[in-house]
Design a protein around this motif. Structure first.
Motif, mmCIF file in Angstrom:
data_model
loop_
_atom_site.group_PDB
_atom_site.id
_atom_site.type_symbol
_atom_site.label_atom_id
_atom_site.label_comp_id
_atom_site.label_asym_id
_atom_site.label_seq_id
_atom_site.Cartn_x
_atom_site.Cartn_y
_atom_site.Cartn_z
ATOM 1 N N SER A 1 0.865 -1.173 0.000
ATOM 2 C CA SER A 1 0.000 0.000 0.000
ATOM 3 C C SER A 1 0.903 1.224 0.000
ATOM 4 C CB SER A 1 -0.898 0.002 1.242
ATOM 5 O OG SER A 1 -1.677 1.175 1.320
ATOM 6 N N GLY A 2 0.524 2.247 -0.761
ATOM 7 C CA GLY A 2 1.364 3.434 -0.825
ATOM 8 C C GLY A 2 0.555 4.704 -0.984
ATOM 9 N N ASP A 3 1.081 5.781 -0.431
ATOM 10 C CA ASP A 3 0.448 7.094 -0.542
ATOM 11 C C ASP A 3 1.361 8.039 -1.317
ATOM 12 O OD1 ASP A 3 -1.624 6.186 0.956
ATOM 13 O OD2 ASP A 3 -1.182 7.350 2.739
ATOM 14 N N LEU A 4 0.776 8.827 -2.207
ATOM 15 C CA LEU A 4 1.499 9.877 -2.915
ATOM 16 C C LEU A 4 0.763 11.189 -2.754
ATOM 17 C CD1 LEU A 4 2.311 8.193 -6.376
ATOM 18 C CD2 LEU A 4 3.881 8.521 -4.455
ATOM 19 N N THR B 1 -0.403 -1.748 -4.247
ATOM 20 C CA THR B 1 0.742 -2.079 -5.088
ATOM 21 C C THR B 1 1.271 -3.466 -4.731
ATOM 22 O OG1 THR B 1 2.088 -0.833 -3.511
ATOM 23 C CG2 THR B 1 1.449 0.296 -5.527
ATOM 24 N N ARG B 2 2.263 -3.933 -5.513
ATOM 25 C CA ARG B 2 2.788 -5.280 -5.303
ATOM 26 C C ARG B 2 3.875 -5.323 -4.232
ATOM 27 N NH1 ARG B 2 2.330 -5.185 -10.997
ATOM 28 N NH2 ARG B 2 4.553 -4.692 -11.222
ATOM 29 N N ASN B 3 4.788 -4.349 -4.271
ATOM 30 C CA ASN B 3 5.923 -4.323 -3.351
ATOM 31 C C ASN B 3 6.615 -2.962 -3.441
ATOM 32 O OD1 ASN B 3 7.452 -4.514 -5.809
ATOM 33 N ND2 ASN B 3 7.330 -6.750 -5.684
ATOM 34 N N SER C 1 5.807 10.912 -0.205
ATOM 35 C CA SER C 1 5.541 9.536 -0.627
ATOM 36 C C SER C 1 5.840 8.590 0.517
ATOM 37 C CB SER C 1 6.447 9.184 -1.816
ATOM 38 O OG SER C 1 6.328 7.824 -2.156
ATOM 39 N N ASN C 2 4.889 7.685 0.796
ATOM 40 C CA ASN C 2 5.144 6.660 1.816
ATOM 41 C C ASN C 2 4.289 5.423 1.565
ATOM 42 O OD1 ASN C 2 2.552 7.409 2.844
ATOM 43 N ND2 ASN C 2 3.511 8.908 4.210
#
Length: 400
Positions: free
Chosen positions: A323-326, A376-378, A399-400
């Motif tokens: 998981s990601g934040d932009l 996301t995958r990785n 971004s994290n």
């Protein structure tokens, strides 16, 4: 002095009471090792604690049994004592801090215990239990600093050696030290070559500190969601046994624990609480030397509060790059969101939320912030997406 005969006697007493929990091969936990999971999270009451509690209660005299038992706990020990007392036909009173989750209070009651809710934290409940013990003459069942309790927990060590005779290392969660004391004593007595490692949360390293300073001492505070091992001070008995029989005690971070919980859910369909998953976290992130070895991770319990499970999973996803934040700073004009979304979609990620903010104090009149959360995958996949967005001319603020 704790003896191997005492641990074997505990195993005999417990054989018709508890489950001999399964040892499960877990090849994906650490591909460089042969990892096995000792599933005490599937024990009755959802934790190993019933072993020590039942054995301790079974050894009480008839006079002691008539006065009942008393304990202090906000979780697994409470349920273990409650069930053990009920099976032995004696009264139990458990002092629980009023901040404890309702689910744990109700579970303790369901096993037949009388519950005394105490205003404050664990230390307040412990003091209340001590006061009530003096008034009633009931036997206090300590969660870890008791020889018979430790002998009961040591039965896990016997089971591991029966299930995997050539085990090279056993990794054990550590709070007050009762579990690892019994397991390490049993294993080292029968197989001295087997390494025994302990694991604590980095926010509650009481045994780590005691072993470094070579004395029992209390931490000023503890901070971890792994409440089952959030212990300020180990016992003198457990410290002595750990000093003699444990090879090393290490720490893991909150994010590493969360990742271990998520991995157990996805790969093995097992629920572990924070305290139960620290052993897996240590193996996953190479906190102990298990490369090329047969290692057993002891999952000490599965009684995680469902109200925090979703937060733990979210942290685990972030740690694993799943998981990601932009946050992007951009000119507010038509087509921007569409282009960014297309970049993300073309690279195989999934946008799960979007927040468009025009009101930031530090933005220009025609500018805005775009906050996007993705599946996301990785970590490599996340890095690929960030690179593509920057290449397209957009500015990533965070971004994290």
């Amino acid at each position: 002095m704790l003896t191997l005969d005492q641990v074997y006697h505990a195993a005999y007493v417990l054989k018709d009471v508890i489950r001999e929990t399964a040892l499960i091969h877990a090849p994906l936990i650490n591909p460089e090792s042969q990892i096995y999971l000792k599933t005490e999270n599937l024990q009755i009451t959802g934790s190993f604690k019933v072993r020590g509690a039942y054995y301790k209660i079974s050894q009480l005299s008839e006079e002691e049994k008539t006065k009942g038992v008393i304990a202090c706990s906000a979780g697994n020990h409470a349920q273990g004592v409650a069930l053990a007392a009920a099976k032995s036909g004696i009264r139990s009173l458990i002092c629980i801090p009023d901040s404890a989750p309702i689910s744990k209070v109700e579970a303790t009651k369901s096993y037949g215990a009388q519950v005394c809710l105490v205003k404050g934290v664990y230390d307040d409940a412990y003091q209340k239990a001590c006061d009530l013990q003096k008034e009633s003459g009931a036997t206090f069942i300590h969660p870890f600093n008791d020889q018979q309790v430790i002998a009961g927990q040591g039965t896990i060590g016997l089971e591991i050696l029966n299930q995997l005779a050539d085990v090279d290392a056993v990794i054990v969660p550590v709070g007050g030290g009762g579990l690892i004391s019994g397991v390490a004593f049993a294993i080292k007595s029968l197989n001295p070559k087997c390494k025994v490692y302990g694991v604590q949360a980095c926010g509650a390293p009481s045994m780590v500190q005691a072993l470094v300073d070579k004395k029992v001492e209390a931490l000023s505070s503890v901070s971890t969601f792994a409440d089952g091992i959030a212990v300020k001070c180990p016992g003198d008995l457990t410290y002595a046994l750990c000093s003699k029989y444990v090879d090393e005690v290490v720490t893991v971070t909150e994010d590493e624990i969360a990742t271990a919980i998520l991995t157990l859910i996805e790969q093995h369909k097992l629920i572990a609480e924070g305290a139960g998953a620290v052993s897996v976290a240590a193996a996953m992130f190479n906190k102990v030397d298990v490369k090329g070895k047969k290692a057993v991770c002891l999952l000490s319990g599965g009684n995680i509060d469902v109200t925090i499970l979703s937060r733990v999973i979210s942290r685990g996803l972030l740690k694993a790059g799943r998981s990601g934040d932009l946050i992007l700073s951009m000119v507010d004009k038509p087509g921007q969101l569409k282009e960014v979304s297309s970049i993300i979609a073309d690279l195989g990620a999934n946008v799960v939320s979007v927040h468009h903010d025009r009101s930031g104090e530090n933005t220009g009149i025609n500018d805005c912030y775009l906050h996007i959360r993705m599946e996301t995958r990785n970590h490599e996949h996340l890095a690929q997406i960030r690179k593509a967005i920057v290449k397209a001319g957009y500015h990533i603020v965070q971004s994290n």
